[in-house]
Every structure is written in C-alpha cells, then in structure tokens.
Write a protein that holds these residues in place. Structure first.
Motif: not given
Length: 213
Positions: A65-89
C-alpha cells in the motif's frame, strides 16, 4: 453510522479537516478525496491503523500500500528519494503519479509487504493536502474500495463498499480525473512502469531525458 462531512474542494472546511486528522491520530480510518479516486486514510506509521486498512479492503497482506504526502520534504521522510525520483516528483507532483522508492523505517512495515519499497503520492486535491498537512505525517494512499472491485469516484461509491469499516468520510463531490494514478518504480537501474494512468510513459521519459537546468 459513519459520519460524513461535505466540503468545498476549493476551500475545504478547517473544522472538517481537523476532525478527520484527529480521527486518524486516534487510530481511525477516513475516506478522503483526491483528483483521481477517493482514498482510505490511516496513520502510515501505525501497524494497527494499516492493518485496519488491509482488513477493510479485504486486501491480501502481500499487496503493498502506498502513502500520500503533502511535500517533497515529507516524501523524503517516508522514502529514499533518489535523484531520478526527485526529478519526477518536482515535474509531476502534486499530480496523479505514485513513485516507488526504498522505504524508510519510520513507516509501518506492513505497507511494503516485505519488499522494502514504498509508493509515494502527492495528491492534487486541496482537501487531501490540507488533511495531510494537519495530520503532519504520511497517510495511507489506497483506493477506498474492496480489493478487486471498481475504484470509487464519489464518496458514496466508497461508502457503499467500506461504510461499515470507516469512522469518517470527507465528501467533495465527484473526483476530476476518474482514473487511478500512474505508478512507476524508481528503485532499479531503469524506470519501471507498474501502471500507466493519467501521466503517460512518454511524458515520464521526456522529463527524465530533458537536460537539467
């Protein structure tokens, strides 16, 4: 009977958002709108809350099951945001995209179903964003339906399926897109398209191929 609160999608009532967030903090389940489908929210850090989501949906525990966040910062607290994932985000969020990354230990391990991965979504719906901001942590992002049955595009669709299992529902009318989000896995060598939705494969690849500024 489950409590249902109607809100304006452009100006959701603060009192409704506060009540919904409080219910999630107390271990409850909340139906909430996104731009694609109605979702089912629980505290993504709570094993008990997440277990209730699986039970309500009759969802096999081996299905993540996925999670929902309200910012890129919160996304980084939930998962490891790679450079590629960060670009898509940055390119597509908020929007109808879920990006699978390596999960952090702060989340319930039930969410990743033993994969060590977590899908992260930033909904393009003000009520969803306000709910997550008020709660202050990631919430579960899964359609508010029985597994295998049609996705809910109205609060009533969701209540017809899960009304006996939830504690509160936010009703903002019919969703805009009426199609589940695109899902991509950004953990491997190549971007893997898990499910194509409103954002096409071509748009995703074009964003990654574009030279960085």
């Amino acid at each position: 009977m489950v409590e249902v609160a109607e809100v304006d999608s452009e100006a959701p009532s603060r009192s409704v958002i506060e009540r919904a967030a409080r219910i999630i903090k107390e271990g409850g389940l909340v139906i909430y709108p996104t731009e694609t489908v109605y979702g089912l929210a629980a505290d993504a850090r709570s094993d008990e809350g997440v277990a209730r989501v699986f039970e309500a949906k009759s969802r096999p525990l081996e299905n993540p099951i996925s999670v929902a966040v309200s910012s890129l910062e919160m996304a980084g607290e939930a998962g490891e945001i790679s450079s590629r994932a960060g670009r898509l985000f940055r390119e597509f969020m908020p929007g109808p995209l879920s990006i699978i990354v390596k999960a952090r230990s702060s989340l319930s391990k039930l969410l990743s179903a033993g994969t060590g991965k977590i899908g992260i979504r930033f909904p393009d719906h003000l009520a969803a964003q306000k709910l997550i901001e008020e709660f202050g942590e990631p919430i579960t992002s899964t359609s508010a339906n029985i597994s295998g049955r049609p996705a809910p595009f109205t609060a009533q669709d969701a209540l017809d399926q899960l009304g006996d299992h939830v504690d509160f529902a936010i009703d903002s009318g019919s969703v805009r897109i009426c199609r589940p989000s695109t899902v991509v896995d950004a953990t491997g060598e190549e971007l893997e398209i898990v499910r194509e939705g409103p954002i096409s494969v071509e748009k995703l690849k074009a964003a990654l191929d574009r030279p960085r500024e």
